[in-house]
Structures are given as C-alpha cells and as structure tokens.
Write a protein that holds these residues in place. Sequence first.
Motif, PDB file in Angstrom:
ATOM      1  N   VAL A 113       0.848  -1.207   0.000  1.00 11.94           N
ATOM      2  CA  VAL A 113       0.000   0.000   0.000  1.00 11.94           C
ATOM      3  C   VAL A 113       0.876   1.248   0.000  1.00 11.94           C
ATOM      4  O   VAL A 113       0.658   2.187  -0.764  1.00 11.94           O
ATOM      5  N   ARG A 114       1.856   1.208   0.857  1.00 14.14           N
ATOM      6  CA  ARG A 114       2.745   2.381   0.942  1.00 14.14           C
ATOM      7  C   ARG A 114       3.524   2.574  -0.347  1.00 14.14           C
ATOM      8  O   ARG A 114       3.670   3.686  -0.832  1.00 14.14           O
ATOM      9  N   LEU A 115       4.016   1.480  -0.916  1.00 14.40           N
ATOM     10  CA  LEU A 115       4.804   1.586  -2.144  1.00 14.40           C
ATOM     11  C   LEU A 115       3.978   2.124  -3.294  1.00 14.40           C
ATOM     12  O   LEU A 115       4.468   2.884  -4.121  1.00 14.40           O
ATOM     13  N   TRP A 116       2.717   1.731  -3.305  1.00 16.62           N
ATOM     14  CA  TRP A 116       1.847   2.205  -4.381  1.00 16.62           C
ATOM     15  C   TRP A 116       1.795   3.724  -4.394  1.00 16.62           C
ATOM     16  O   TRP A 116       1.693   4.355  -5.433  1.00 16.62           O
ATOM     17  N   GLY A 117       1.867   4.311  -3.212  1.00 12.96           N
ATOM     18  CA  GLY A 117       1.812   5.766  -3.114  1.00 12.96           C
ATOM     19  C   GLY A 117       3.172   6.438  -3.059  1.00 12.96           C
ATOM     20  O   GLY A 117       3.272   7.633  -2.824  1.00 12.96           O
ATOM     21  N   SER A 118       4.216   5.659  -3.273  1.00 12.09           N
ATOM     22  CA  SER A 118       5.564   6.215  -3.133  1.00 12.09           C
ATOM     23  C   SER A 118       6.126   6.677  -4.467  1.00 12.09           C
ATOM     24  O   SER A 118       6.334   5.874  -5.372  1.00 12.09           O
ATOM     25  N   PRO A 119       6.415   7.975  -4.573  1.00 11.11           N
ATOM     26  CA  PRO A 119       6.955   8.472  -5.856  1.00 11.11           C
ATOM     27  C   PRO A 119       8.295   7.817  -6.190  1.00 11.11           C
ATOM     28  O   PRO A 119       8.556   7.478  -7.344  1.00 11.11           O
ATOM     29  N   ASN A 120       9.122   7.630  -5.163  1.00 14.40           N
ATOM     30  CA  ASN A 120      10.438   7.042  -5.422  1.00 14.40           C
ATOM     31  C   ASN A 120      10.335   5.617  -5.937  1.00 14.40           C
ATOM     32  O   ASN A 120      11.124   5.192  -6.775  1.00 14.40           O
ATOM     33  N   PHE A 121       9.364   4.875  -5.424  1.00 14.87           N
ATOM     34  CA  PHE A 121       9.175   3.509  -5.901  1.00 14.87           C
ATOM     35  C   PHE A 121       8.848   3.512  -7.386  1.00 14.87           C
ATOM     36  O   PHE A 121       9.415   2.745  -8.171  1.00 14.87           O
ATOM     37  N   TRP A 122       7.948   4.405  -7.787  1.00 18.48           N
ATOM     38  CA  TRP A 122       7.541   4.422  -9.190  1.00 18.48           C
ATOM     39  C   TRP A 122       8.658   4.905 -10.111  1.00 18.48           C
ATOM     40  O   TRP A 122       8.802   4.425 -11.234  1.00 18.48           O
ATOM     41  N   ILE A 123       9.454   5.847  -9.595  1.00 15.61           N
ATOM     42  CA  ILE A 123      10.589   6.286 -10.411  1.00 15.61           C
ATOM     43  C   ILE A 123      11.559   5.126 -10.584  1.00 15.61           C
ATOM     44  O   ILE A 123      12.077   4.862 -11.682  1.00 15.61           O
ATOM     45  N   LYS A 124      11.773   4.390  -9.492  1.00 16.34           N
ATOM     46  CA  LYS A 124      12.662   3.232  -9.564  1.00 16.34           C
ATOM     47  C   LYS A 124      12.136   2.202 -10.559  1.00 16.34           C
ATOM     48  O   LYS A 124      12.897   1.647 -11.363  1.00 16.34           O
ATOM     49  N   MET A 125      10.823   1.962 -10.538  1.00 16.91           N
ATOM     50  CA  MET A 125      10.252   0.978 -11.457  1.00 16.91           C
ATOM     51  C   MET A 125      10.324   1.455 -12.904  1.00 16.91           C
ATOM     52  O   MET A 125      10.521   0.654 -13.824  1.00 16.91           O
ATOM     53  N   THR A 126      10.194   2.779 -13.067  1.00 11.68           N
ATOM     54  CA  THR A 126      10.334   3.334 -14.416  1.00 11.68           C
ATOM     55  C   THR A 126      11.751   3.111 -14.922  1.00 11.68           C
ATOM     56  O   THR A 126      11.964   2.713 -16.070  1.00 11.68           O
ATOM     57  N   LEU A 127      12.708   3.361 -14.043  1.00 12.88           N
ATOM     58  CA  LEU A 127      14.107   3.135 -14.412  1.00 12.88           C
ATOM     59  C   LEU A 127      14.339   1.663 -14.749  1.00 12.88           C
ATOM     60  O   LEU A 127      15.064   1.334 -15.686  1.00 12.88           O
ATOM     61  N   PHE A 128      13.691   0.788 -13.990  1.00 12.46           N
ATOM     62  CA  PHE A 128      13.801  -0.645 -14.222  1.00 12.46           C
ATOM     63  C   PHE A 128      13.253  -1.001 -15.605  1.00 12.46           C
ATOM     64  O   PHE A 128      13.847  -1.775 -16.361  1.00 12.46           O
ATOM     65  N   ALA A 129      12.109  -0.387 -15.942  1.00 10.18           N
ATOM     66  CA  ALA A 129      11.541  -0.621 -17.270  1.00 10.18           C
ATOM     67  C   ALA A 129      12.494  -0.106 -18.338  1.00 10.18           C
ATOM     68  O   ALA A 129      12.691  -0.744 -19.380  1.00 10.18           O
ATOM     69  N   LEU A 130      13.111   1.047 -18.062  1.00 11.67           N
ATOM     70  CA  LEU A 130      14.057   1.600 -19.025  1.00 11.67           C
ATOM     71  C   LEU A 130      15.270   0.689 -19.200  1.00 11.67           C
ATOM     72  O   LEU A 130      15.864   0.638 -20.276  1.00 11.67           O
ATOM     73  N   VAL A 131      15.619  -0.022 -18.137  1.00 12.21           N
ATOM     74  CA  VAL A 131      16.707  -0.999 -18.237  1.00 12.21           C
ATOM     75  C   VAL A 131      16.346  -2.059 -19.275  1.00 12.21           C
ATOM     76  O   VAL A 131      17.181  -2.461 -20.091  1.00 12.21           O
ATOM     77  N   GLY A 132      15.080  -2.491 -19.247  1.00 15.12           N
ATOM     78  CA  GLY A 132      14.613  -3.458 -20.244  1.00 15.12           C
ATOM     79  C   GLY A 132      14.677  -2.875 -21.646  1.00 15.12           C
ATOM     80  O   GLY A 132      15.136  -3.532 -22.598  1.00 15.12           O
ATOM     81  N   VAL A 133      14.244  -1.618 -21.754  1.00 10.19           N
ATOM     82  CA  VAL A 133      14.284  -0.940 -23.058  1.00 10.19           C
ATOM     83  C   VAL A 133      15.729  -0.852 -23.543  1.00 10.19           C
ATOM     84  O   VAL A 133      16.033  -1.106 -24.698  1.00 10.19           O
ATOM     85  N   HIS A 134      16.595  -0.501 -22.613  1.00  9.25           N
ATOM     86  CA  HIS A 134      18.027  -0.378 -22.910  1.00  9.25           C
ATOM     87  C   HIS A 134      18.584  -1.684 -23.467  1.00  9.25           C
ATOM     88  O   HIS A 134      19.287  -1.687 -24.486  1.00  9.25           O
ATOM     89  N   ALA A 135      18.239  -2.799 -22.829  1.00  5.85           N
ATOM     90  CA  ALA A 135      18.730  -4.109 -23.278  1.00  5.85           C
ATOM     91  C   ALA A 135      18.240  -4.397 -24.690  1.00  5.85           C
ATOM     92  O   ALA A 135      18.983  -4.908 -25.532  1.00  5.85           O
ATOM     93  N   TRP A 136      16.998  -4.040 -24.954  1.00  8.98           N
ATOM     94  CA  TRP A 136      16.415  -4.290 -26.271  1.00  8.98           C
ATOM     95  C   TRP A 136      17.064  -3.400 -27.338  1.00  8.98           C
ATOM     96  O   TRP A 136      17.441  -3.863 -28.407  1.00  8.98           O
TER      97      TRP A 136
END
Lengths: 180, 154, 164
Positions: free
Chosen positions: A92-115
């Motif tokens: 619940v807390r993570l869902w509302g955490s801006p830092n968590f979402w930025i981290k997940m966005t970066l994680f997604a970008l890591v996937g994009v980067h690999a591709w």
Amino acid sequence: MTIQQILEWIESTHLSLAIREGGLPYPVLGGVHLLAIAWFGGVLLASDLRLLGWLMPQRRFSDLWYQFQPWKRIGFVVVVSTGLLLAWAEPVRLWGSPNFWIKMTLFALVGVHAWVFHASVYGQPEKMDAGVTSRAKLAAVLSLALWSGMVLTGRLIAFDDSFEPKIPDVTPVTSHADGH
Amino acid sequence: MPIEFYRWLVNSPWSHLLNSSEWVFPVVQTLHFIGFALSIGTIAIVDFRLLGLGMKRQSAADLAADLEPWTRLGIAVMLITGPLMFSTDAVAYHYNPSFQFKMVCLAFALLFHFTLRRWAVRSDAPPVAAGLVAVMSLLLWAGVVAGGRMIAFI
Amino acid sequence: MRIALWKPALLVAVVLAVCIYDGAPAKAHHAFGSEFDANAPVLLKGKIAKIEWINPHTWIHVEITKADGAKETWMVEGGSPNTLLRRGANKNTFPEGTDVVVDGYQARDHNERRANARNVTFPDGRKLFLGMTGTGAPDPEAFDAGKAKTLNDTDKDKDKEKKQ
C-alpha cells in the motif's frame, strides 16, 4: 476487485505481516538485498567499465562478457527476489511512493536499454573485440546512469514522505471536552 | 577516543552540510553503496575465482591484478563517504553495537585484504589455502555490509 | 594509455545528474539532523491514539489536549520493531487510550506535528527508551527537560489536581 483491495489483501497475508512487523526479517532481507547489489552491481560495473575501455582493456570483451553472464544472472535473481519480498511487506505504501515508481520506471528503461542495444552491443559481444564502438560506450554510460538511479531511488523509498501525512489523521480517542 | 572528538565531528562543517539539506545525505549514502559495489564486488569476483567458481579463463593472480585499481578506488570512495556520514551522528553511532561490529569487521577485512589474501592471490596458493582465504575474505566483507545494515535496527 | 578526461567527466556528470534530479520532494529520514531539530525538544502528555508497529520505524500517535480544549494528534517516531523487541517491548505494549508522556525532538519544519521520540513514560512510571542509537539523535544525556516545549496545557492539569 480494486487495486486498493488487492494491495490490502497482500498486506494481510502472513508473509507480509512477518516482514513488516517482525524483528529480524526486514533488516535481514535488506541486508541480502544490499549484498546482492554489491554482487550484481560489481559485475555490472566491471562489464560497463570494460566497455568504456577502463577496466581490463587488454582482455577481450567477449571473453569477459561470457564469464560475467552467469554471475550477473544469479545476482539479478537475488536482488529481484529480495526486492519482491520487501515490496510484499508494504504494497500500500509503495503504491503511493513516488520514489518507488521512479525506480520501477528506471527498471523498465533498463529493459528498453537491453532491447535497444541488443543488436549492436550485447547480442554479439564478439563485435566489440575488434574495438568498442561509440554506440557501445553510450550503452555503458546509460546503463551506469540507470542502475545508479535505481540504487538512489531504492534507498529513498524507505525514507520518503509519501506514507506519512504531516497532519496525522486519527479519530480522537476522547470525546469529552475536559480530555478525560 | 574522548567524547569531545565525536561531538566535534557532529559540529563539523561537513556534518552540517549533510544534515542541512534533505538530499545531501542520501546522495552520499548512494555513493557509499556504489562504492561498495565496486570494491566488494571486485573483491568477491576474485574470491570466487580463488574458490574455483567462475572467471576461469584468467588466473586469480591476473584477475586480481586487473581489478585491484578498481577495488582501491571503491575502498577510497567508502573511506570518504563513510566518515562523512558517521560525522553527522558521531556520538550516537559510536555507541551503536552494530556500528562497532562493522568497524571491527572492516579493520580485519582491510588488514586481511592487504596481507594474507594478497599473498594467496599472488603466490598461486594451493586450492585449500586459497579457498580458506577466499571464504574468510567473503565473510569479513559480508560482516561489514550486514553490520552496516543493522545499525538502524539495533 | 591516454585517458580522455571528458569520458570520466561525462560519467560523473550523468551519475550526479541522475542523483540530483530528486531534489526537494524526497525527505531522508535517515539522518536525524536532516529530519528533526535537535534544538527543539518537545514534551507530549496525552493518550495513545494509535500504534504503528512497522519496519523500518514504529510510530506512536499521541493525542494531546490543548489549552482551548482542542485535541491535537502528534506522531512520534520510534525505533524499529527489532530495536524495541530487544528492550522488552512489543506490539501490545502500547494499547490505545493509555496515558503516556513522550519526550523527543520536533521535526525541522515546526509546523508539522511530528517528532522523533526519545522516551515514553507509562502511567505506572515505567520508562522505555524509544530512540535508535545511530540515527543521529542527540546525546542520550543531553535532553534538556527545562528547555522542552510542553505542548499540553499544564495549568489545566494543575487545576484538576487542586480539585481532587
């Protein structure tokens, strides 16, 4: 079922309670996550620094790349699984955490980067043996930036403001004017 | 060390810098993490090689020689960012048993790294000796990380 | 081997840029001094409204009554569950409605009703240290009760005592 309901269900599980409220599980998971960051991060740093020509330049890139792979995979699995468990403790807390979402966005970008860099860099490491291309160096710099960003935002998750309202919202305990 | 030393650290300009703003401390701490990924990561690569696990196309000696500059850079980053963070709360930190444990592990880890382990790596020590040295190194550095993590929980 | 300086410079710049983007909104608890004000000791006398027994910090919500009768709830940060468990406390040590006295340090933003707890004193006189050594909270010996801002209406308390 709403997202909120799913998140609250997760929080109600024994696993979630054990980590969230327990004495040792949370710091131990955190510690293993950190060790895995040292491990995975170390191999990743070595790999990117090799692409930049600063670490072990006399060794063939492909040689190092293939030797690093199994270690990268193990490190990645441990980092992600400890991360998932830590997330399971407080969804619940993570869902509302801006830092968590930025981290997940970066994680997604890591996937994009690999591709994006698969064909030119990571897919055929032998290509780099003749000489590391500037595209590969760009890939290395971006990789370092993305992972550093993940470490920073990951650290900030535990300490961001998002779950603590400045004015706590709690139903008054007492109802009498004199306070008793 | 007398308590005045720790109080002096708390009141130092760098301590004020880290405490003054919301983001300086976490950035320094993140650099601390990246620093240990560099130092402990490269140390672990060589330790696993001593154990015969991975990176076998190079000898342990060659691998260590190649990685040592980076290990030292990582250690340098740690030895700058660590005391910076320590200064912000020196009085309280120095009382903390987990911090004390971490410092003991760190002292032994550094000593071990530059003596016995260096010998084992360079002299192509027999597998059993090499393995023991590697395990000791890994345990000491793991102790440093674990001790660091537990500071906030003891 | 010539080292083109622009390469490491670019690398450092990129890493720093990624780090620094996250300026204002993020609050780092993780240094007492950047979150709480060591020069603003506070004393809260009230009832426990809620206990959050969670990692990495426990939170006790204390409801105090002010001079005008208005109620105000403060949240005080305690150590992690592990820290408190080691001191003999657990989730059930803080039942709602218990009268407590909490001393600690207010958040740097003095508009916030938030503090870092040092001690909690229970009705039977038991005292529990809630702080975490290593978060930067000031010297355990240094809490200055004389300087602490009492947030309740102590005159009202005295009136009650007289009546009894």
